[in-house]
Design an enzyme around this catalytic site. Structure first.
Site, mmCIF file in Angstrom:
data_model
loop_
_atom_site.group_PDB
_atom_site.id
_atom_site.type_symbol
_atom_site.label_atom_id
_atom_site.label_comp_id
_atom_site.label_asym_id
_atom_site.label_seq_id
_atom_site.Cartn_x
_atom_site.Cartn_y
_atom_site.Cartn_z
ATOM 1 N N TRP A 184 0.153 1.228 3.624
ATOM 2 C CA TRP A 184 0.355 1.234 5.081
ATOM 3 C C TRP A 184 -0.632 2.175 5.743
ATOM 4 C CZ3 TRP A 184 2.451 -3.018 4.995
ATOM 5 C CH2 TRP A 184 3.457 -3.346 4.085
ATOM 6 N N ASP A 185 -0.943 3.301 5.099
ATOM 7 C CA ASP A 185 -1.982 4.185 5.643
ATOM 8 C C ASP A 185 -3.331 3.481 5.695
ATOM 9 O OD1 ASP A 185 -0.509 6.449 6.213
ATOM 10 O OD2 ASP A 185 -0.803 7.358 4.257
ATOM 11 N N ILE A 186 -3.668 2.752 4.635
ATOM 12 C CA ILE A 186 -4.951 2.062 4.590
ATOM 13 C C ILE A 186 -5.008 0.985 5.667
ATOM 14 C CG2 ILE A 186 -6.407 0.552 3.190
ATOM 15 C CD1 ILE A 186 -5.332 2.141 0.734
#
Length: 396
Positions: free
Chosen positions: A171-173
């Site tokens: 999700w960060d990526i």
């Protein structure tokens, strides 16, 4: 003060001329800035004097230098300011709002308050673009792990109903890449109208959008079902892991009929695979049929892989059109995979201050008309402070 590391000489790339200021931490915002820097933008990261919250994150070298930080901040410039003081915030605001076409852009996942709020910055520079990452859409905090646990994917990962976290900060990526998309969309509108704006993105919305876009929300609402865990099997088609005779494992995938036929030819098992499908009354010309027959198909394939080494599997599959890949540790990826080598034009050798020389990736994008700059080292903390302040009219 260390010497300037990434001075703003003319840089190649499709985003040459853009000037972006970061106030970031952790993965998503630094990844967004690095992605833009790798395409030619000048990216200035501003941190507190002793570094941000991610200054020392793992993995690290034996003497404590963060490989994580160096890898996510390649090609940027670094400014260190006392951001807990009005003077430091004012200097940061001066850098953000400095005159010049292509500037006036800020990316942050930190609270935008005081002199660094959108209202005050845009009052100084009306065409300002602020790209801001939130945790949840209501402004409450969230991180990748606290979002992922609610996504449904941990319950669909593994072979039992017990939730299993994956280690990829997916999700960060995804959020980092959404940040770049939102920023470029806002910049395109600014070119057309001269108007800036604030753009917000919630990490949890990135998760929800992805779960919905892959059909899993609709699957619950329309079909009343939730995807079950199937181990390393490919959901809805044929694919799974197989062990080789030398203790390695490979992943084999056959989504289309052509790929499935290629798998049969490469292994010499076409007839037996067809018979396995007939025995379980599955139509092997469809994805769903191959998924339904996955256990029978695997029973045919397992002895073939178990009787061969990884090298023998590689030789048998070479040029066959069958989809497969070896499971690799990070160490094996570096040592064995020809794609992770200087032969891949995405990679170049960099000399990272305080760490050493290693092979680092640049942008995975390749443009036919705009050369993409090679990987550049991350700056030392604060290396560019005086130069950037001087350019913003704040030299001291």
């Amino acid at each position: 003060m260390p010497p300037s590391s990434n001075a703003p000489e003319p840089r190649p790339g499709p985003l040459a001329g853009l000037r972006i200021v970061e106030l970031p931490a952790f993965v998503a915002a630094p990844l967004a800035g690095m992605t833009l820097a790798q395409l030619g933008a000048e990216v200035i990261r501003i941190d507190p004097l002793r570094g941000g919250m991610d200054q020392h994150r793992w993995p690290r070298t034996g003497d404590g230098a963060s490989l994580y930080w160096a890898s996510l901040n390649k090609g940027k410039r670094s400014v260190a300011l006392p951001l807990d003081t009005p003077e430091g915030q004012r200097a940061a605001a001066d850098i953000i709002c400095a005159a010049g076409e292509g500037g006036g852009i800020v990316v942050t996942n930190l609270p935008a308050r005081g002199l660094l709020s959108y209202d005050l910055l845009s009052a100084r520079r009306p065409d300002l673009i602020m790209m801001r990452l939130l945790g949840n859409h209501d402004g409450s905090p969230a991180v990748d792990y606290s979002v992922n646990c609610a996504s449904g994917f941990p319950h669909a990962t593994g072979a039992t109903e017990a939730p299993v976290n994956h280690v990829l900060p997916a999700w960060d990526i995804a959020a980092g890449l959404y940040l770049t998309t939102g920023l470029l969309a806002a910049e395109r509108r600014r070119q057309a109208t001269g108007e800036g704006q604030e753009v917000t993105l919630a990490l949890s919305d990135v998760m929800l959008a992805t779960v919905g876009n892959l059909g899993y929300l609709a699957d619950v609402q329309i079909n009343g079902v939730s995807r079950e865990p199937v181990g390393n099997a490919l959901y809805g088609a044929f694919g799974r892991d197989f062990a080789t005779s030398d203790g390695r494992s490979v992943m084999v995938v056959a989504i289309t009929t052509r790929q499935f036929d290629a798998l049969g030819r490469a292994t010499g098992l076409t007839g037996k695979l067809r018979l396995a499908g007939e025995l379980v009354d599955a139509d092997l010309t469809t994805e769903g049929g191959r998924y339904a027959a996955r256990h029978a198909l695997a029973a045919v394939l397992e002895p073939w892989f178990a009787a061969r080494t990884l090298a023998e599997v590689r030789a048998a599959f070479a040029g066959s059109g069958a989809l497969w890949g070896p499971y690799q540790t990070f160490r094996q990826l570096v040592a064995e995979d020809e794609r992770c080598s200087p032969d891949n034009p995405m990679f170049s050798w960099i000399e990272q201050p305080g760490i050493g020389t290693y092979l680092a990736p640049g942008s995975p994008l390749s443009f036919s008309r705009d050369p993409v700059p090679p990987a550049r080292p991350a700056p030392a903390l604060g290396a560019d402070t005086q130069d950037v302040l001087a350019a913003a009219g704040q030299a001291r």
